[in-house]
Design a protein around this motif. Structure first.
Motif: not given
Length: 110
Positions: A47-55
């Motif tokens: 999983v690309d952590p930079e692509s995860l939404p806020e929260g």
């Protein structure tokens, strides 16, 4: 693969790793506590952590390559790990993860 699917369901992206993670003895750090567990892994995507939404919070990092190895999303009462805690290579390293999951379920009973 559940961790990757959860990442995508939350709007994140996954990517193919150069070598993937296979076998035991992968050190994973829980960034909330600093604790390092020895894990067993078998996956080629992360999983690309930079692509995860806020929260969404990345909780665990694979210390071999700094890839995302765990996350939580408190708003949805969700957690995931990108390794096999049930295989117990530590042999008790992942006991805390199971305890966290049980507490999450207890605190959200209907």
């Amino acid at each position: 693969m559940g961790h990757q699917l959860i990442g995508q369901a939350l709007g994140g992206k996954t990517f193919k790793m150069k070598f993937g993670h296979h076998g035991g003895n992968h050190p994973v750090r829980d960034d909330r506590t600093g604790r390092v567990d020895i894990s067993a892994q078998n996956h080629n995507y992360a999983v690309d952590p930079e692509s995860l939404p806020e929260g969404v919070q990345v909780t665990h990092i694979n210390l071999n390559d700094q890839s995302c190895a765990g996350l939580v999303f408190p708003k949805m009462k969700l957690m995931s790990l990108q390794y096999h805690p049930e295989s117990s290579p530590g042999p008790h390293d992942s006991d805390l993860a199971f305890g966290e999951f049980v507490e999450l379920m207890k605190s959200n009973r209907l």
